[in-house]
Scaffold this motif. Structure first.
Motif, PDB file in Angstrom:
ATOM      1  N   VAL B 327      32.253  46.863  39.273  1.00 24.73           N
ATOM      2  CA  VAL B 327      32.992  46.768  38.010  1.00 24.73           C
ATOM      3  C   VAL B 327      34.127  47.800  38.004  1.00 24.73           C
ATOM      4  N   GLY B 331      38.427  47.267  38.377  1.00 23.27           N
ATOM      5  CA  GLY B 331      39.453  47.857  37.518  1.00 23.27           C
ATOM      6  C   GLY B 331      40.489  48.599  38.338  1.00 23.27           C
ATOM      7  N   ASN B 334      42.681  46.115  40.117  1.00 21.40           N
ATOM      8  CA  ASN B 334      43.649  45.519  39.195  1.00 21.40           C
ATOM      9  C   ASN B 334      44.805  46.473  38.903  1.00 21.40           C
ATOM     10  N   ALA B 364      34.806  38.276  40.810  1.00 25.02           N
ATOM     11  CA  ALA B 364      34.875  37.757  39.441  1.00 25.02           C
ATOM     12  C   ALA B 364      35.984  38.424  38.639  1.00 25.02           C
ATOM     13  N   ARG B 365      36.289  39.689  38.919  1.00 30.49           N
ATOM     14  CA  ARG B 365      37.120  40.469  38.006  1.00 30.49           C
ATOM     15  C   ARG B 365      38.527  40.786  38.474  1.00 30.49           C
ATOM     16  N   VAL B 367      42.126  40.051  39.087  1.00 35.92           N
ATOM     17  CA  VAL B 367      42.874  38.982  38.424  1.00 35.92           C
ATOM     18  C   VAL B 367      43.216  37.836  39.377  1.00 35.92           C
ATOM     19  N   SER B 368      42.961  36.628  38.904  1.00 35.00           N
ATOM     20  CA  SER B 368      43.335  35.408  39.617  1.00 35.00           C
ATOM     21  C   SER B 368      42.647  35.248  40.956  1.00 35.00           C
TER      22      SER B 368
END
Lengths: 409, 409
Positions: B327, B331, B334, B364-365, B367-368
């Motif tokens: 997780v 971040g 990203n 999953a997290r 982006v795109s």
């Protein structure tokens, strides 16, 4: 053969030196505001004769203008005052966002000269239609610039998504995926101006361009390393390190809107759960305040009024959003150690309510309390509606870096 | 006067060119492994005579050695093979961590030549005592390097905290605050070697140095933009962009261990709640697995054994830590858009259990879905116990950049 190569190399070297010096003189005039040739020569360390020759070329390129001759006829006209031309080359920025298009032309000084904004919902509209509409608006703005004796030398698109090589790879809030925005827009624009010169079209992420506008024209006062956040329907971000955009390996750095607040939180348009956008994006903020998200920008004005009137639901919604914003910003500050965090877009007007809770999280969570120790603080962006201006400024920035490349052909 | 200045400037220019060329030749030999003067000349684009003169200086500096003469007495000895010297200048790295000190000497090739590690708990020990102990160990390693005909030219400290200007501003897990580590260590070391040359002492954050070791000597295969995470008692991080360390405005970038997982989570040593360190640091991992955190490094070996045996509590603890790690990493990806994420320290041996859940969160997290689309994946660091080596390598890197600066005075 060897001599020939050497002479070509030396010619290329000479041209590169002249290009460098042209830019140096132009940027010096920009920095000084109004300045004589003699002063430019002493500032850049070139001879007066060299500076005069460079200035003549910049006058011919319509990049400089001169006024207030204090002596006449003497060599190099030393008494006249040079400044950036308010006519001549101009940059054009086109921001295509979820529910508006904004087109803006800026002159070499970075001043907004023409601005047209239209509010219209782009969701569920085919990308080609959105881009054709933006091209029509752009063409109208180009016509207006001509009336002001400005000459648009390039167009830059500001887009709310992952942009790379002229293609919008993904813009979840627009519903765009793999849209060749530069090409489609450029085609639409040249169809509208059959007799016009082909204009170079570029594109970048809206938050990147807004951050550059802040860097070049904002009120950062010497800050060169900062994190920029812009709140719209989405939450965009950009990282500037020593005055350079940090783009990442594929050009997609800065996506702070998709940093997770709560792994079990609400579903985001990007497909993940609990992204910052779902707590501090425009729709989430309006919903939490009891305002119809469909009201869009007007909803934010309404939220601001309600908060100013002390309405409890509005104030609570803003406090909670500020708190979540602060948690995510603290993580970003721990990772990047910027000098400042700048909030733009809707956060600008909502700053009075967001700042306190966000700052409290930053104070608690940035390692070793260095948030306040370093004199850091949250700042509101000094510009509003800024991505279009940043896009236009990018073009102007290119002119300032190599003015001769933008001569009339 | 003007001519005098010009001639000084030209002398300075000449020296800077020679410095550049010395480094260029030295790095070319490093990159090639074994190489003739003629081949170096063709690779760097200098004349053979110029290369021969530079090579002579590098041989005198003990930076290069030559072997396998294939012709004798001819000008420039074109047939001999050059390689980096295995004797001569060496770098020394000293990693001071929570429960060990590791001192390591590397030669110009980056090879570990001497390594001494002592396990000892530094918590609740006065910093001056810890640093004096590290200086004694360092002095012993310097003696060993002499036996190998290596000459230590500098010492770099790797420290688990915020390090700036030779001072540990804060190292929560050591309990250090504002400790002038470079000065205290340097003083202790020179007291131990009254007749020895004063050695330059530098310092940096351990994760930064481990990341540089990975960049310079690891198995990244051309990756130049990456996020490096090292798990120890604390969780350190570093960001490398195009081969350069991203340091941030105050030198404190990369503190991923204090990015928040859950704002209401357990209290961290830094004073905040729910930092990644409280979920994926060594103590948290051992505690969750039912292993006494006081077991330290041996505890991690125990955890690995239990997980390999399929013990449920161990496997669950690792899965949950991998999930939280994923997780936070999502971040960071990203925000920063790296080509790769490298896990070092304890994560290296625990990779088989952490990778799956962490990768699932990244998929999953980010982006795109560009995590997998870009061919990105988690990688285990190719080096273990690597901050000391990175610190030593930093010194060697300086020698490779300017070999003449490290001549015997």
């Amino acid at each position: 053969m060897k001599n020939n190569l050497t002479s070509q190399a030396s010619k290329a070297g000479h041209e590169s030196v002249r290009r460098h010096n042209l830019s140096l003189v132009l940027r010096t005039v920009r920095d000084e505001g109004e300045v004589t040739r003699a002063r430019v020569a002493s500032l850049v360390g070139l001879t007066r004769a060299a500076v005069s020759s460079l200035v003549e070329e910049l006058l011919a390129l319509d990049c400089l203008s001169e006024s207030g001759k204090t002596s006449s006829g003497s060599a190099g006209r030393p008494g006249t005052v040079l400044k950036l031309s308010r006519t001549g080359p101009a940059g054009l920025g086109v921001e295509i966002n979820i529910d508006y298009v904004s087109v803006c032309a800026v002159d070499l000084t970075g001043t907004d000269r023409v601005r047209v904004t239209e509010h219209t919902d782009h969701r569920n509209v085919p990308p080609a239609e959105v881009l054709a509409h933006a091209a029509r608006l752009t063409n109208r703005v180009i016509a207006s610039t001509r009336e002001q004796e400005l000459r648009v030398v390039g167009v830059e698109l500001a887009l709310p998504g992952l942009v790379s090589g002229g293609v919008v790879r993904q813009a979840p809030n627009l519903g765009w995926s793999r849209v060749a925005a530069e090409g489609i827009f450029g085609q639409a624009l040249s169809t509208l101006r059959p007799a016009g010169r082909a204009l170079a079209v570029g594109s970048d992420n809206e938050a990147n361009l807004a951050a550059l506008a802040e860097l070049w024209f904002g009120g950062l006062g010497g800050v060169r390393t900062f994190l920029y956040l812009t709140g719209e329907i989405g939450v965009g971000g950009a990282l500037v390190v020593n005055g350079e955009m940090l783009r990442g390996a594929h050009g997609f750095a800065g996506e702070i809107g998709h940093v997770v607040v709560d792994p079990e939180g609400p579903l985001c348009r990007c497909g993940a759960h609990g992204c910052l956008e779902q707590y501090a994006g425009r729709a989430a903020l309006l919903r939490a305040s009891g305002i119809d998200p469909a009201m869009g920008v007007r909803g934010i004005a309404e939220l601001e009024q309600r908060a100013a009137a002390g309405e409890k639901r509005a104030v609570t919604a803003l406090r909670e959003a500020g708190d979540r914003l602060g948690v995510v910003l603290a993580g970003a500050v721990n990772l990047f150690d910027p000098e400042a965090v700048v909030l733009g877009g809707i956060y600008r007007s909502l700053m009075p309510w967001l700042e306190g809770p966000a700052d409290a999280q930053l104070t608690a969570r940035v390692v070793s309390g260095r948030w306040h120790e370093n004199g850091s603080r949250l700042r509101a962006s000094s510009l509003s509606g800024d991505a279009a201006r940043g896009a236009a400024a990018r073009v102007v920035h290119d002119v300032l870096g190599n003015p001769a490349a933008f001569a009339v052909r």
